[in-house]
Structure formats: structure tokens, C-alpha cells
Design an enzyme around this catalytic site. Structure first.
Site, PDB file in Angstrom:
ATOM      1  N   GLU A  31       0.670  -1.341  -0.008  1.00 30.93           N
ATOM      2  CA  GLU A  31       0.116  -0.022   0.073  1.00 30.93           C
ATOM      3  C   GLU A  31       0.749   1.409  -0.007  1.00 30.93           C
ATOM      4  O   GLU A  31       1.864   1.474   0.709  1.00 30.93           O
ATOM      5  CB  GLU A  31      -0.905  -0.067   1.314  1.00 30.93           C
ATOM      6  CG  GLU A  31      -1.774   1.265   1.347  1.00 30.93           C
ATOM      7  CD  GLU A  31      -2.451   1.339   2.802  1.00 30.93           C
ATOM      8  OE1 GLU A  31      -3.714   0.732   2.700  1.00 30.93           O
ATOM      9  OE2 GLU A  31      -2.123   2.007   3.620  1.00 30.93           O
ATOM     10  N   THR A  62      -4.140   4.813  -1.545  1.00 30.79           N
ATOM     11  CA  THR A  62      -4.883   5.444  -0.486  1.00 30.79           C
ATOM     12  C   THR A  62      -5.397   6.632  -1.017  1.00 30.79           C
ATOM     13  O   THR A  62      -4.765   7.419  -2.032  1.00 30.79           O
ATOM     14  CB  THR A  62      -4.610   5.569   0.854  1.00 30.79           C
ATOM     15  OG1 THR A  62      -3.371   6.453   0.780  1.00 30.79           O
ATOM     16  CG2 THR A  62      -4.049   4.202   1.441  1.00 30.79           C
ATOM     17  N   HIS A  90      -8.144   3.338  -3.814  1.00 31.51           N
ATOM     18  CA  HIS A  90      -8.989   3.509  -2.838  1.00 31.51           C
ATOM     19  C   HIS A  90     -10.166   4.636  -3.321  1.00 31.51           C
ATOM     20  O   HIS A  90      -9.563   5.612  -3.789  1.00 31.51           O
ATOM     21  CB  HIS A  90      -8.356   3.854  -1.440  1.00 31.51           C
ATOM     22  CG  HIS A  90      -7.341   2.761  -1.010  1.00 31.51           C
ATOM     23  ND1 HIS A  90      -7.334   2.632   0.522  1.00 31.51           N
ATOM     24  CD2 HIS A  90      -6.960   1.809  -1.598  1.00 31.51           C
ATOM     25  CE1 HIS A  90      -6.528   1.498   0.502  1.00 31.51           C
ATOM     26  NE2 HIS A  90      -6.025   1.211  -0.499  1.00 31.51           N
ATOM     27  N   ARG A 120     -16.369   3.833   2.985  1.00 34.27           N
ATOM     28  CA  ARG A 120     -16.813   5.025   3.403  1.00 34.27           C
ATOM     29  C   ARG A 120     -16.013   6.033   3.772  1.00 34.27           C
ATOM     30  O   ARG A 120     -16.395   7.205   3.378  1.00 34.27           O
ATOM     31  CB  ARG A 120     -17.965   4.600   4.799  1.00 34.27           C
ATOM     32  CG  ARG A 120     -18.697   5.618   5.108  1.00 34.27           C
ATOM     33  CD  ARG A 120     -19.673   5.506   6.128  1.00 34.27           C
ATOM     34  NE  ARG A 120     -19.281   5.371   7.257  1.00 34.27           N
ATOM     35  CZ  ARG A 120     -20.140   5.621   8.404  1.00 34.27           C
ATOM     36  NH1 ARG A 120     -21.354   5.623   8.155  1.00 34.27           N
ATOM     37  NH2 ARG A 120     -19.799   5.500   9.751  1.00 34.27           N
ATOM     38  N   ASP A 177     -20.772  -6.112  13.253  1.00 35.38           N
ATOM     39  CA  ASP A 177     -19.723  -5.965  12.332  1.00 35.38           C
ATOM     40  C   ASP A 177     -19.555  -6.825  11.124  1.00 35.38           C
ATOM     41  O   ASP A 177     -19.340  -6.433   9.965  1.00 35.38           O
ATOM     42  CB  ASP A 177     -18.011  -5.792  12.922  1.00 35.38           C
ATOM     43  CG  ASP A 177     -17.037  -5.789  11.975  1.00 35.38           C
ATOM     44  OD1 ASP A 177     -16.863  -4.311  11.587  1.00 35.38           O
ATOM     45  OD2 ASP A 177     -16.300  -6.634  11.788  1.00 35.38           O
TER      46      ASP A 177
END
Length: 326
Positions: A31, A62, A90, A120, A177
Site C-alpha cells: 500500500e 490510498t 481507494h 466509506r 460488524d
């Protein structure tokens, strides 16, 4: 081969990449974060070259809070995809209307960036603060996935999501969750990448919960997210931002290595951190993890050291032929 409904400019879908044989013990991916200036961007590209040469299965980029890095994210992702590296972008809902989300998806599609991690996102300024919806926007990641999968012009996107081994801090229970995660998988997500965690048991229990609750969608690949620990200050900051927990045993080992002076004993702290991450990775490989996803903070050394310990990379350092990125 790529599916016929995927644009010719697109790369391999991540869900297909995960099914391909790996030259190493297990595939690994990394990442990156959009850098804040040109110098840092150059360092990111040098790091990307290293991970390309080491055989990364894919890289992810990201997305800044509220779209603050949108243009840089797109530019970096496009360049990485041409390296070529299979690239995952992302995308968060923060401060975007539905129309803006559609525009971003169109832009990504035109750039050939059709691997998407649907999130989100965290409230700007305070990742642990209360979620604030955007007028005319979406409220949950599964709504973004539904938008993609129900729109003919976006159905070619291969979509992943985030999952949370310790449970998302906004969920009242692990069962809740689990249902949140399954809602995203049922909406059309093909896999998940976990938030960073430091106890492999948490990852295994997440996997068990999802499969028990839904043997079909819950069995989709769960990629463990690992952050090699290189300093106490860094890991404390990342834990604070993510809401993850640092196991007491690990914290005690790091404090013992620091011996009251983190700066003077930074090499000992790093040694403990790399060893611990290596042990986690060994257990995850033994437990059948489909990929190891390293959160690099745009550096290479720590990840390469772990990969070397796993027998999946050469030793790090200029003396071994590697550029000293960190």
C-alpha cells in the site's frame, strides 16, 4: 484472460490476480499513500520500482480525506499501472455527492483504473469522530458497490472492501460488524483487505465469523493487512488513527527494547518489530492467507526485510545491490 466486458486498457482484476500462481511462498502486495510533495513522490516511485522487481502481486493507492489527494492519487495510480503494476485505487464517500462519485468512477475507468477499494472513509480532521453525511451523497460503502454493480458503465470494476479483524470501532458488537462486512460482500465486493492488526487470532476469528454467517459470500478472500513496526512513535500513531489494539505482550517487548530511550535504541526497537511481523506473516502463510498486504508508508526497507526473513526477497541494503530508499 480478461473478461470481454472489461475495457482493453484495464489491468488484471485483483480477484483474478489472487487466483494466479505465485513465484514465492505466497503473493504479497503493498500500500502506498499519496505523497505531499514532489520529492516524496519521487521516493514513492523508487519504492514502486523495488516492489515491482520483487514481484508484488499488486499495489494500492490510498485516498485522502474528503478527496484531498484526488488528482495526485489518480496521477500516481496511472503511472504505477503503466510500470506495469496491477494497481488498486481507494475511493471514499467523504465530501462527495453521488454525481461526483459517478464522475470519479468515469475518470478512473477512462484511465484504465478499474480495481477499486470501496470505503466509506473517515471524517476529515478526526478519523475517530462522528460520521457526517454529505447532502446528495452516499452513506455506506455497500451503497457505492451497488452503484457500481447496478450501472452498466461501471460493472467492469473489480471491487474490494475493508474488513476489521477486531471489529470496526463504530460497530456495537462483532456480530454487527460481521453483518456490515457481509452487506458489502453481498452487494458485489469480491474480496476484502483488513485494517492493520497485530494478533493473528483476530484475523482467523474474522474469517471464521464470516464463513459461519454466510458460507458463500463469507468465503471470499480476506487479505491480511500488515504494518511492519519500525518505531514506537510510528506504531502508536497508526494505532491511534486506526483504532487497532497493540497486544500487551508486543508493547512490553517494544518497551523493553527501548529501555527508556527510544532514539538511542531505535535499532533494537526495529529489530523486535520486524521479527514480530515476520512471525505474524509465517502464521498467516501457514493458515492459508491468499496474499500478504504490507502498509509501507511509502518506504521499502521494512517490508523487504520481512520478505527476506520469509525467504521471498534478497537481503535489503546497498551492499546487497538494493537502492537505499530508506
Amino acid at each position: 484472460m480478461q473478461s470481454s466486458n472489461i475495457p482493453a486498457s484495464s489491468q488484471w482484476a485483483i480477484s483474478d490476480v489472487l487466483k494466479r500462481p505465485s513465484p514465492g511462498r505466497v503473493p504479497f502486495s503493498v500500500e502506498f499513500m499519496p505523497p505531499r510533495d514532489d520529492a516524496a513522490e519521487g521516493r514513492l516511485y523508487r519504492a514502486a520500482e523495488v516492489f515491482h522487481d520483487l514481484g508484488a502481486s499488486f499495489v494500492s493507492v490510498t485516498y485522502g480525506a474528503g478527496g484531498s489527494t484526488r488528482e495526485r492519487t489518480s496521477r500516481i495510480a496511472r503511472r504505477l499501472s503503466r510500470q506495469p503494476l496491477t494497481t488498486l485505487v481507494h475511493l471514499t464517500l467523504v465530501n462527495h455527492t453521488r454525481a461526483e462519485m459517478e464522475q470519479i468512477l468515469q475518470e478512473y475507468s477512462e484511465l484504465g483504473l478499474t480495481n477499486l477499494l470501496a470505503l466509506r472513509g473517515d471524517p476529515p480532521g478526526d478519523p475517530l469522530g462522528e460520521w457526517q453525511s454529505t447532502p446528495g451523497g452516499l452513506n455506506y460503502a455497500n451503497e457505492l458497490i451497488e452503484l457500481i454493480k447496478q450501472s452498466p458503465e461501471f460493472q467492469h470494476f473489480d471491487v474490494g472492501i475493508a474488513s476489521f479483524p477486531e471489529g470496526h470501532f463504530r460497530a456495537r458488537t462483532l456480530e454487527e460488524d460481521t453483518e456490515f462486512t457481509l452487506a458489502k460482500l453481498r452487494a458485489g465486493a469480491e474480496y476484502s483487505i483488513t485494517q492493520m492488526f497485530f494478533d493473528v487470532e483476530d484475523y482467523l476469528r474474522l474469517r471464521d465469523r464470516l464463513v459461519a454467517a454466510d458460507p458463500v459470500h463469507g468465503a471470499k478472500p480476506i487479505i491480511p493487512g500488515l504494518m511492519p513496526i519500525t518505531s514506537l512513535r510510528s506504531v502508536r500513531r497508526q494505532v491511534e488513527l486506526s483504532g487497532a489494539q497493540l497486544p500487551r505482550e508486543l508493547e512490553e517487548r517494544l518497551l523493553a527494547a527501548a529501555n527508556g530511550d527510544e532514539e538511542a535504541n531505535k535499532d533494537e526497537i526495529r529489530k523486535v518489530g520486524i521479527e514480530y511481523t515476520t512471525q505474524m506473516a509465517e502464521r498467516l502463510i501457514a493458515e492459508g492467507a491468499v496474499d500478504l498486504h504490507f502498509m509501507t508508508l511509502n518506504f521499502t526497507r521494512a517490508t523487504q526485510e520481512v520478505l527476506h526473513n520469509l525467504g521471498m526477497a534478497p537481503a535489503w541494503g546497498a551492499e546487497h545491490g538494493q537502492d537505499a530508499v530508506r
